[in-house]
Design an enzyme around this catalytic site. Structure first.
Site, mmCIF file in Angstrom:
data_model
loop_
_atom_site.group_PDB
_atom_site.id
_atom_site.type_symbol
_atom_site.label_atom_id
_atom_site.label_comp_id
_atom_site.label_asym_id
_atom_site.label_seq_id
_atom_site.Cartn_x
_atom_site.Cartn_y
_atom_site.Cartn_z
ATOM 1 N N SER A 129 0.846 -1.185 0.000
ATOM 2 C CA SER A 129 0.000 0.000 0.000
ATOM 3 C C SER A 129 0.886 1.242 0.000
ATOM 4 O O SER A 129 2.034 1.198 0.457
ATOM 5 C CB SER A 129 -0.889 0.012 1.248
ATOM 6 O OG SER A 129 -1.570 1.241 1.394
ATOM 7 N N TYR A 131 -2.282 -0.420 10.635
ATOM 8 C CA TYR A 131 -2.307 -0.814 9.224
ATOM 9 C C TYR A 131 -1.015 -0.393 8.529
ATOM 10 O O TYR A 131 -0.404 -1.169 7.791
ATOM 11 C CB TYR A 131 -3.514 -0.174 8.536
ATOM 12 C CG TYR A 131 -3.610 -0.512 7.069
ATOM 13 C CD1 TYR A 131 -3.944 -1.795 6.651
ATOM 14 C CD2 TYR A 131 -3.386 0.463 6.088
ATOM 15 C CE1 TYR A 131 -4.042 -2.106 5.305
ATOM 16 C CE2 TYR A 131 -3.483 0.160 4.746
ATOM 17 C CZ TYR A 131 -3.812 -1.124 4.358
ATOM 18 O OH TYR A 131 -3.902 -1.431 3.016
#
Length: 260
Positions: A140, A153
């Protein structure tokens, strides 16, 4: 398109929806044999049926919860050798660090990091033996630039990038490639869990990536020595600036970052 994907065996984790489902479709269109892995058997079976009806695809399913690392070896023995592994399974929960639960921390690392590593370890021996293969890890932009309310995250995606970069160097003398995919937000079900209040989607909805475009890009580089895919370009530009001038970017982007 790089090398032909015809008859290549591709395992995709988290394949029952979202980006994983679209990667499966595009892979099958290129003639690959697709192995769909996820927790939700009914959704896997439905996807397999659609792909068979629409694409006459060579497709099989296997129920796999990557957080159960003790079960992964048995699953890979059932699957047999694969040519390409797409470590797509993952989730996030956007909360301030003080409010984030230790249970959520454990779950995110089990899926996003430990499961990815375990699957990779199972896939690598055959790839190395045949001197050909491709590990594709869905990371990501969060792994490159930190933002508020995503500490856990972001930590998992930093781990994925670190693991992938080290692994790539270890395999540099083999024919096994390692690619990290670093997208910004994608229009998928990911945010039903990650953004429970809907505030983040409301703020950045118009900039979200189309999962078909992301999947098409991923499939287009399969079995080629591509180091990274970074999308969208403008967000990756900010990430690069962040590496050079972190304090400046954190200060300049303070208001935007807090829209999550």
């Amino acid at each position: 398109m790089g090398r032909s994907l015809k008859d290549k065996r591709i395992l995709i984790t988290g394949a029952s929806g979202g980006l994983g489902e679209r990667i499966a479709y595009y892979s099958a269109r290129e003639g690959a044999e697709v192995i769909l892995a996820a927790r939700r058997e009914e959704r896997l079976d439905a996807l397999k049926q659609r792909m068979s009806d629409e694409l006459d695809a060579k497709c099989r399913t296997i129920v796999l919860d990557v957080s159960r690392t003790d079960e992964i070896e048995a699953v890979f023995q059932t699957i047999g050798p694969i040519d390409i592994l797409v470590n797509n399974a993952g989730f996030g929960i956007f909360e301030p660090a003080l409010e984030a639960s230790l249970e959520d921390m454990k779950s995110m690392f089990e899926v996003n990091v430990f499961g990815l590593i375990a699957c990779t370890k199972m896939a690598l021996p055959h790839m190395i033996a045949q001197n050909s293969g491709h590990i594709i890890n869905i990371a990501s932009q969060a792994g490159k630039i930190a933002t508020p309310k995503s500490s856990l995250y972001t930590a998992t995606k930093h781990a994925v990038l670190g693991y992938s970069n080290s692994l790539r160097m270890e395999l540099s003398e083999t024919g096994v490639y390692v690619t990290t995919v670093n997208p910004g937000p994608i229009k998928t079900e990911f945010f039903k869990r990650a953004d429970r209040k809907g505030e983040y989607v409301k703020s950045v909805g118009k900039w979200m990536l189309d999962p078909d475009q992301v999947a098409g890009k991923i499939v287009s580089i399969m079995m080629t020595n591509k180091r990274e895919i970074n999308l969208p370009g403008w967000m990756n530009g900010i990430s690069k600036l962040y590496q050079l001038f972190p304090a400046l970017i954190e200060k300049a982007g303070r208001n935007a970052f807090h829209k999550k």
